[in-house]
Design an enzyme around this catalytic site. Structure first.
Site, PDB file in Angstrom:
ATOM      1  N   THR A 137      -5.987  -2.580   1.109  1.00  0.00           N
ATOM      2  CA  THR A 137      -6.295  -1.551   0.836  1.00  0.00           C
ATOM      3  C   THR A 137      -5.838  -1.139  -0.422  1.00  0.00           C
ATOM      4  O   THR A 137      -6.513  -0.787  -1.627  1.00  0.00           O
ATOM      5  CB  THR A 137      -5.812  -0.201   1.717  1.00  0.00           C
ATOM      6  OG1 THR A 137      -6.635  -0.516   3.094  1.00  0.00           O
ATOM      7  CG2 THR A 137      -6.551   1.098   1.238  1.00  0.00           C
ATOM      8  N   SER A 138      -4.731  -1.815  -0.985  1.00  0.00           N
ATOM      9  CA  SER A 138      -4.035  -1.548  -2.236  1.00  0.00           C
ATOM     10  C   SER A 138      -4.610  -2.606  -3.132  1.00  0.00           C
ATOM     11  O   SER A 138      -4.945  -1.803  -4.296  1.00  0.00           O
ATOM     12  CB  SER A 138      -2.548  -2.082  -1.836  1.00  0.00           C
ATOM     13  OG  SER A 138      -1.988  -0.932  -1.019  1.00  0.00           O
ATOM     14  N   GLY A 147      -2.236  -3.904   2.422  1.00  0.00           N
ATOM     15  CA  GLY A 147      -2.399  -4.901   1.446  1.00  0.00           C
ATOM     16  C   GLY A 147      -3.710  -5.007   0.615  1.00  0.00           C
ATOM     17  O   GLY A 147      -4.068  -4.931  -0.479  1.00  0.00           O
ATOM     18  N   HIS A 160       2.916   1.937   2.222  1.00  0.00           N
ATOM     19  CA  HIS A 160       2.431   1.601   3.514  1.00  0.00           C
ATOM     20  C   HIS A 160       2.030   2.587   4.377  1.00  0.00           C
ATOM     21  O   HIS A 160       2.555   2.762   5.867  1.00  0.00           O
ATOM     22  CB  HIS A 160       3.565   0.620   4.151  1.00  0.00           C
ATOM     23  CG  HIS A 160       3.342  -0.849   4.652  1.00  0.00           C
ATOM     24  ND1 HIS A 160       3.095  -1.707   3.594  1.00  0.00           N
ATOM     25  CD2 HIS A 160       3.048  -1.398   5.646  1.00  0.00           C
ATOM     26  CE1 HIS A 160       2.722  -2.687   4.239  1.00  0.00           C
ATOM     27  NE2 HIS A 160       2.742  -2.642   5.545  1.00  0.00           N
TER      28      HIS A 160
END
Length: 265
Positions: A187-188, A185, A178
């Site tokens: 970006t992941s 979220g 994070h």
């Protein structure tokens, strides 16, 4: 059928040759990824916004901005992968900056002011529900270690299963760090798509209707330390996506009576 055979069957359909398939696939990623984060736009509204620039009536403007930013970040991410750009902290921050370009907020901290629209790492501790994330002073080190782990994997993994697992693991590990105040979220999931593009694999989508199971898989993985919890969830999502694409293609080739071609893609 194992996942390698399913991917081969899916790629063998040459869906990229179907009119607008790639465009609609990216729009589906935009829709589901932003809806998980609170967007109220439907998939059709997302399509009209991306393709025609028309914002839907009666929906918060911020949700349309979130979708447009995500689409720009998605295009940037996929092009970076196609160009073989180095996966480093700067690239991750660029992706997050695009995700948060017009909706990023200003955070005033004891260590200074952070503009979430710039891709800057957080300078404070954060939590989500009962989940606590690493202290802010560990973020840069943990992110650098993750990217080194991914880079080593990129060079050494050859089987489809290993490559998929690397993309799923990167997704889970980044969201667990994070590193940003917002957009973690999205970006992941884009990092996951970056790796899938690098390996010439179909892009995964976490369906917004499976948000609860998605979050549960993240929490369970964090609690147990077993990456297989998240891998199994993602593999199920991925398998269902490929099977649905194959089914739709077959219906396009042989439409059921009364079903219009334009409703298939």
């Amino acid at each position: 059928m194992d996942i390698s055979s399913l991917i081969a069957q899916y790629k063998g359909l040459h869906l990229e040759d179907v009119i607008d398939h790639d465009t609609f696939n990216l729009i589906a990623i935009d829709h589901h990824s932003t809806k998980i984060e609170g967007s109220t736009l439907t998939e059709v509204e997302t399509q009209v916004l991306i393709m025609e620039g028309r914002t839907p009536n009666g929906k918060p403007l911020e949700h349309s901005l979130m979708v447009k930013d995500h689409h720009a970040a998605l295009l940037f991410t996929l092009e970076a992968a196609r160009q073989g750009k180095e996966l480093n902290i700067g690239l991750i921050q660029q992706i997050n900056a695009l995700v948060m370009k017009t909706t990023g907020k200003i955070y005033n901290t004891m260590l200074g002011t952070i503009d979430a629209a710039t891709g800057a790492f957080r300078k404070g501790n954060v939590s989500a529900g009962n989940t606590y994330f690493p202290n802010y002073d560990k973020v840069e080190r943990l992110t650098a270690e993750l990217l080194k782990l991914i880079s080593n994997g990129i060079k050494s993994l050859h089987s489809t299963e290993e490559q998929l697992n690397l993309s799923f693991d990167a997704h889970y590990r980044l969201v667990s760090i994070h590193p940003f105040y917002d957009g973690n979220g999205r970006t992941s999931r884009l990092l996951m798509n970056f790796l899938q593009t690098l390996y010439n694999l179909p892009l995964a989508i976490v369906k917004s209707e499976n948000k609860a199971a998605y979050i549960e898989a993240i929490i369970k993985t964090k609690e147990t330390g077993d990456l297989n919890c998240f891998r199994e969830f993602m593999l199920k999502e991925y398998t269902n996506l490929l099977q649905e694409g194959i089914r739709q293609y077959r219906e396009m080739e042989n439409p059921p009576e009364g079903k219009d071609f334009n409703s298939l893609f």
